[in-house]
Enzyme design. Structure first.
Site, PDB file in Angstrom:
ATOM      1  N   SER A 216       3.538  -3.036   2.824  1.00 42.02           N
ATOM      2  CA  SER A 216       2.264  -3.301   3.000  1.00 42.02           C
ATOM      3  C   SER A 216       1.459  -1.937   2.799  1.00 42.02           C
ATOM      4  CB  SER A 216       1.688  -3.768   4.159  1.00 42.02           C
ATOM      5  OG  SER A 216       2.203  -5.358   4.440  1.00 42.02           O
ATOM      6  N   SER A 254       4.646  -7.650   0.316  1.00 48.76           N
ATOM      7  CA  SER A 254       3.705  -6.490   0.547  1.00 48.76           C
ATOM      8  C   SER A 254       2.330  -7.078   0.853  1.00 48.76           C
ATOM      9  CB  SER A 254       3.654  -5.358  -0.725  1.00 48.76           C
ATOM     10  OG  SER A 254       2.980  -4.256  -0.377  1.00 48.76           O
ATOM     11  N   ASP A 256      -1.252  -6.096   0.607  1.00 50.64           N
ATOM     12  CA  ASP A 256      -2.072  -4.962  -0.072  1.00 50.64           C
ATOM     13  C   ASP A 256      -3.491  -5.077   0.278  1.00 50.64           C
ATOM     14  OD1 ASP A 256       0.221  -3.719  -0.691  1.00 50.64           O
ATOM     15  OD2 ASP A 256       0.267  -5.373  -2.548  1.00 50.64           O
TER      16      ASP A 256
END
Length: 326
Positions: A216, A254, A256
């Protein structure tokens, strides 16, 4: 563009940052970072915008920020499974403050990254006293980077990573403003510096052992430019775009997120009018530059860390990187 005097998130006036770092090697490498704007509270919210590049994450409070364009609490960054305890601790801290007397609703904003590779994430080591310490010790001046606070157990792009920060001074509509970025870097991909890919092997480090993608990146942008929530959302979006400069993979696992806020409270009668959209290009450039530099700073200032299962990540060695680029 020139940097602020400290090249730090706290170059933006009215911003304080605090860390609580928890290290009990090899079992625990975790912590919490607090971003505390002056005067923040439900009675004096700040304009804000949020953007999810890939929404595999737990950015608590994001929907209200997106709906109302307002930030009404400090921002915390911590470990994934500690985010919920951190939010509860933040609410408790706020309810004890005089400016929240009579408040019946609060929207705590807590971002997270998964530090499970290098820390026992299931133990949820971040507790109320750690959150309160980060909030109470938040200060102006230099911001510690690397393996501190919410960045203690993080990795990115094959290297040890963590917290990174940077700032730029920007000429905007006839006045100088400051934009700062603080990143919590923990994402996959292959590092790129000045357009060249850089792997651990390229700088004399052992190849990292393969692990599942569970990264992340939390990107927090602050500015004293007179922007509204919609324009701040545009900045938040470009903060996530900027990760491409350093080689982010934007993988399935992830989260983001970009969060951008201004330091002028909503509804302030005095002060400059909101700038026009066609004046924003210098701020867009500043966001791209500060995110790129902040990620690199997180890699360069980290320290070698070994987790409870023997996984090890090394920081990006500055000398070898410079030799490679030459």
């Amino acid at each position: 563009m020139s940097t602020g005097p400290l090249n730090s998130f706290t170059d933006v006036p009215g911003i304080r940052v605090g860390h609580t770092t928890l290290i009990d090697p090899p079992r625990v490498h975790s912590g919490v970072t607090a971003i505390v704007p002056d005067g923040i509270g439900p009675a004096s919210p700040l304009p804000a915008g949020v953007f999810a590049g890939n929404g595999y994450g737990k950015l608590l409070g994001a929907t209200q920020v997106a709906e109302l364009g307002a930030l009404e609490t400090p921002v915390l960054l911590t470990s994934t499974l500690s985010a919920f305890r951190a939010a509860d601790a933040l609410v408790g801290w706020l309810l004890q403050r005089p400016e929240t007397a009579g408040a019946r609703s609060l929207n705590p904003v807590v971002g997270e990254c998964n530090d499970g590779l290098l820390s026992d994430i299931r133990s949820r080591p971040v507790r109320e006293e750690h959150v309160r310490s980060a909030l109470e010790t938040a200060h102006t001046g230099p911001v510690a980077e690397g393996c501190v606070g919410g960045g203690t157990g993080l990795t990115a792009l094959g290297f040890k990573a963590g917290i990174g920060t940077s700032s730029r001074r920007v000429a905007l509509a006839g006045r100088e403003v400051t934009l700062g970025v603080l990143v919590q870097a923990n994402f996959g991909g292959t590092l790129r510096v000045l357009g060249r890919t850089v792997t651990p092997a390229d700088v004399g480090l052992p190849a990292p052992d393969p692990v599942p993608d569970s990264g992340s990146c939390m990107l927090v942008v602050a500015t004293d430019a007179p922007l509204d929530a919609r324009q701040l959302t545009r900045l938040a979006r470009r903060a996530v775009y900027a990760l491409a400069r350093v080689g982010a993979a934007y993988g399935h696992g992830s989260g983001d997120y970009g969060l951008a806020f201004g330091t002028r409270p909503l509804g302030t009668p005095a002060g400059p009018a909101v700038v026009s959209d066609d004046s924003l290009d210098p701020l867009f450039t500043a966001v791209l530059d500060t995110v790129e530099e902040s990620v690199l700073n997180s890699l360069l200032t980290a320290t070698t860390t070994t987790g409870p299962e023997g996984h090890t990540r090394h920081p990006l060695p500055a000398g070898r990187l410079l030799a490679l680029l030459r």
